[in-house]
Design an enzyme around this catalytic site. Structure first.
Site, PDB file in Angstrom:
ATOM      1  N   GLU A 129       8.487  14.253  -2.813  1.00 16.33           N
ATOM      2  CA  GLU A 129       7.038  14.212  -2.616  1.00 16.33           C
ATOM      3  C   GLU A 129       6.755  14.320  -1.122  1.00 16.33           C
ATOM      4  O   GLU A 129       7.155  13.462  -0.341  1.00 16.33           O
ATOM      5  CB  GLU A 129       6.459  12.916  -3.182  1.00 16.33           C
ATOM      6  CG  GLU A 129       4.978  12.740  -2.921  1.00 16.33           C
ATOM      7  CD  GLU A 129       4.456  11.380  -3.380  1.00 16.33           C
ATOM      8  OE1 GLU A 129       3.371  10.990  -2.919  1.00 16.33           O
ATOM      9  OE2 GLU A 129       5.135  10.710  -4.188  1.00 16.33           O
ATOM     10  N   LYS A 163       0.167  14.459  -6.272  1.00 19.03           N
ATOM     11  CA  LYS A 163       1.546  14.855  -5.962  1.00 19.03           C
ATOM     12  C   LYS A 163       2.572  13.832  -6.445  1.00 19.03           C
ATOM     13  O   LYS A 163       3.702  14.204  -6.771  1.00 19.03           O
ATOM     14  CB  LYS A 163       1.719  15.101  -4.461  1.00 19.03           C
ATOM     15  CG  LYS A 163       1.381  13.952  -3.556  1.00 19.03           C
ATOM     16  CD  LYS A 163       1.497  14.363  -2.097  1.00 19.03           C
ATOM     17  CE  LYS A 163       1.057  13.258  -1.149  1.00 19.03           C
ATOM     18  NZ  LYS A 163      -0.409  13.024  -1.238  1.00 19.03           N
ATOM     19  N   THR A 164       2.200  12.557  -6.509  1.00 13.49           N
ATOM     20  CA  THR A 164       3.160  11.557  -6.977  1.00 13.49           C
ATOM     21  C   THR A 164       3.512  11.783  -8.443  1.00 13.49           C
ATOM     22  O   THR A 164       4.689  11.845  -8.818  1.00 13.49           O
ATOM     23  CB  THR A 164       2.596  10.140  -6.774  1.00 13.49           C
ATOM     24  OG1 THR A 164       2.371   9.920  -5.381  1.00 13.49           O
ATOM     25  CG2 THR A 164       3.567   9.092  -7.298  1.00 13.49           C
TER      26      THR A 164
END
Length: 662
Positions: free
Chosen positions: A70, A25-26
């Site tokens: 995020e 996700k980062t």
């Protein structure tokens, strides 16, 4: 207020885009913010890592309507978000220190999905994600599945970039190039393409921005790259992430993938130990260190060895456990060969070990350039492999030059770079401490250094030649007086340095000339008459480096030479232990031979760990297998202490003790 709650509050007034998932996700959040920025939407963003291409991990832009964030599922605060759009990558067991099980995790994601006001973009290839998201009104799928709304296909690696085609509901949008490798990154990029396309950004602009995209820090981040080696750091710490990252590393086409891994949290290690065991199939070699605890207390029976054992049980033949984090770079660095990729994995501080390795590789590659490709240059070579005692830590840089010119240039380079330089022969009179030797350890070997030539009554030998070989060269030429060398296990260089001796003879009784290099790498030759020589000491070589020597023999009948060689063999066989040793440990004091003194003090067979005073000869300490240098040194000090207390004799070591404490 927790971070997610604060972030959710900041996002109010913007059209929120939340990127969520257990892995990736980062990078995907950074990719989304970058694509929307390049597409002219002026997004604000918050991403949980350093993002070079974005300039900062958090940014507010008053001109734009969107805020890319995020989401954090680790503590359940994903529930705080009420976005307009969300992009969900994957859902599986993770953060079990907080969540009870997968069902609890899914409840958090289900709430986020429910609170999303517009579109849910979801990875259709992930079963858990597809099951939760597919029923959401207006959900849009992405992935590699043939029926995905946005599909990636024909993925290939070109020059460390991923190239793939994108289809939107069966219609080809075009080709995209992602400047990072790995199918998992392509899969996530397809999700970003889906989101950006639905927000009205033309595919051509999306593709152009993806081509410029760079990873976040510690997301397949290249730390060192040359024609010979590639070092990459990645934050992956969950089995799924590890498998994906290793697959990407394998796809680069390097010779081997060497991996250093630091488990993150005891709870994760315990809960997912079996999954970790199956996650490293694409790694050729794996070194596992101990757990980075974060804020957790240790769990009895759980350590890095837990995972190393699971990997081995799974059938991997190249795994080892190194409990000392500060030694991991040594273990991996000593495995390195041309063409290898080294990958550091973990969410703790394992990347620091990769940085140490990268810094030393810079020097190692310079050394290769100096001594040439035909020479051998290795990092962190265990000196236990190069001493007859079989103990000792590593040489930071192990170099084997093949000729005098290479050796001379090496000396000059080390002087310019202020690199310590130490020369080792066969290591027969050497005790290296367990911390090893910093700087360059030179082992002149092969080529000029192993050459032996006979010219009349003289034998010219390089410093790498064995003294025993000099004696037998003399025999072949009918030259006697050198037979005593048969009993010395060292090479010519060590024999010169220590003025080695046996059978009542010593090296410099046979020396005619010595050729050496000075501290500036300049060559000199001196005759025996010009040399200062002492018992077991040749001062000239304290700051200079021998390259060859000329020995003089005397013509003698072959049968006489053979008889003396056999006598030397027999004396060594009957008076010296067969076990691993460094030769005589102490110089003989004037009052009594050291071996006899140790015997009279009743110290034969005394031991520290696996170091033991030989029962054959009191002046020999042997390694019974697995001894450390610390064992040896403690036993030496014990003998010296007893000799001092009981006989008033100060024993002096003949063996050279060098290196650093562990």
């Amino acid at each position: 207020m927790r971070r997610a709650e604060a972030l959710a509050a900041v996002m109010r007034g913007k059209r929120g885009v939340v990127i969520a998932g257990m892995h990736g996700k980062t990078t995907t959040s950074a990719m989304t913010a970058h694509v929307l920025r390049e597409g002219g939407l002026h997004p604000s963003h918050y991403v949980g890592a350093e993002i070079p291409i974005l300039g900062t991990n958090a940014h507010w832009d008053s001109r734009g309507e969107y805020f890319v964030a995020e989401g954090d599922e680790s503590d359940g605060t994903l529930r705080c978000f009420h976005p307009e759009h969300c992009l969900i990558l994957n859902i599986e067991e993770e953060h079990l220190d907080f969540h009870v099980d997968l069902e609890a995790i899914e409840k958090v994601f289900a709430q986020l999905i429910e609170q999303t006001s517009e579109t849910v973009f979801y990875n259709v290839d992930d079963a858990n994600t597809a099951r939760l998201c597919a029923k959401h009104k207006g959900a849009i799928s992405f992935g590699f599945f043939e029926k995905a709304d946005y599909r990636g296909a024909d993925v290939e690696l070109r020059d460390f970039a991923s190239v793939f085609c994108v289809y939107r509901r069966g219609q080809q949008l075009g080709e995209a190039i992602l400047n990072v490798p790995g199918q998992h990154n392509v899969q996530n990029a397809v999700g970003v393409i889906a989101l950006a396309t639905e927000l009205g950004i033309p595919f051509e602009k999306i593709a152009a921005s993806l081509r410029k995209f760079e990873h976040a820090r510690r997301r397949f981040e290249i730390k060192y790259q040359s024609d010979r080696f590639l070092l990459v750091d990645d934050y992956a710490h969950h089995p799924t992430e590890i498998r994906a990252t290793l697959k990407a590393a394998k796809s680069t086409g390097r010779k081997r993938v060497l991996t250093m891994f630091q488990p993150h949290r005891y709870s994760r290690t315990k809960a997912l130990r079996k999954e970790f065991g199956r996650a490293f199939d694409d790694a050729d070699r794996v070194v596992v260190t101990d757990v980075y605890p974060a804020n957790e207390a240790p769990i009895p029976g759980i350590s890095g060895k837990t995972i190393a054992d699971e990997i081995a049980t799974h059938g991997h033949r190249g795994v080892s456990y190194q409990p000392r984090l500060e030694w991991v770079h040594r273990d991996v660095g000593n495995m390195l060969d041309f063409g290898d990729l080294v990958l550091s994995l973990g969410a703790g501080n394992i990347h620091e070990q990769l940085s140490v390795l990268a810094a030393d590789l810079v020097i190692a590659e310079r050394l290769i350039g100096i001594v040439g490709e035909e020479a051998d240059v290795r990092l962190y070579e265990p000196l236990s492999k190069h001493t007859t005692l079989r103990v000792g830590g590593p040489a930071q840089f192990w170099v084997e030059p093949r000729n005098e010119n290479a050796f001379a240039e090496l000396i000059r380079s080390c002087r310019r770079e202020s690199l310590p330089l130490f020369v080792i022969g066969r290591g027969s009179n050497l005790l290296v401490r367990d911390g090893g030797i910093r700087g360059v350890v030179v082992h002149p070997r092969g080529g000029d250094f192993d050459r032996i030539e006979v010219n009349g009554n003289e034998i010219i030998a390089g410093v790498g030649a064995k003294l025993k070989e000099v004696a037998y060269a003399g025999k072949a030429a009918g030259l006697g007086g050198l037979e005593w060398m048969e009993g010395i296990p060292g090479a010519v260089g060590g024999g010169l340095r220590m003025n080695a001796g046996a059978m009542g003879a010593q090296t410099f009784e046979n020396i005619v000339r010595v050729r050496y290099l000075d501290a500036n790498g300049e060559a000199h030759t001196k005759t025996c008459d010009e040399l200062e020589v002492h018992y077991r000491n040749f001062p000239l070589l304290e700051n200079n480096f021998a390259v060859s020597a000329v020995f003089r023999g005397q013509p003698a009948p072959t049968e006489e030479i053979v008889r003396k060689l056999e006598a030397s063999q027999e004396k060594r066989r009957t008076s010296q232990p067969a076990a691993k040793s460094a030769g005589c440990i102490f110089k003989n004091p004037n009052s009594c031979p050291a071996g006899k003194l140790v015997d009279e003090l009743g110290l034969k067979n005394s031991r520290v760990g696996k170091a033991r005073v030989s029962e054959v000869h009191g002046n020999f300490i042997v390694n019974d297998g697995g001894a450390t240098a610390a064992d040896m040194i403690e036993l030496i000090e014990r003998i010296k202490s007893v000799a001092r207390a009981k006989r008033g004799i100060e024993l002096e070591t003949e063996v050279q003790v060098v290196g650093e404490m562990a």
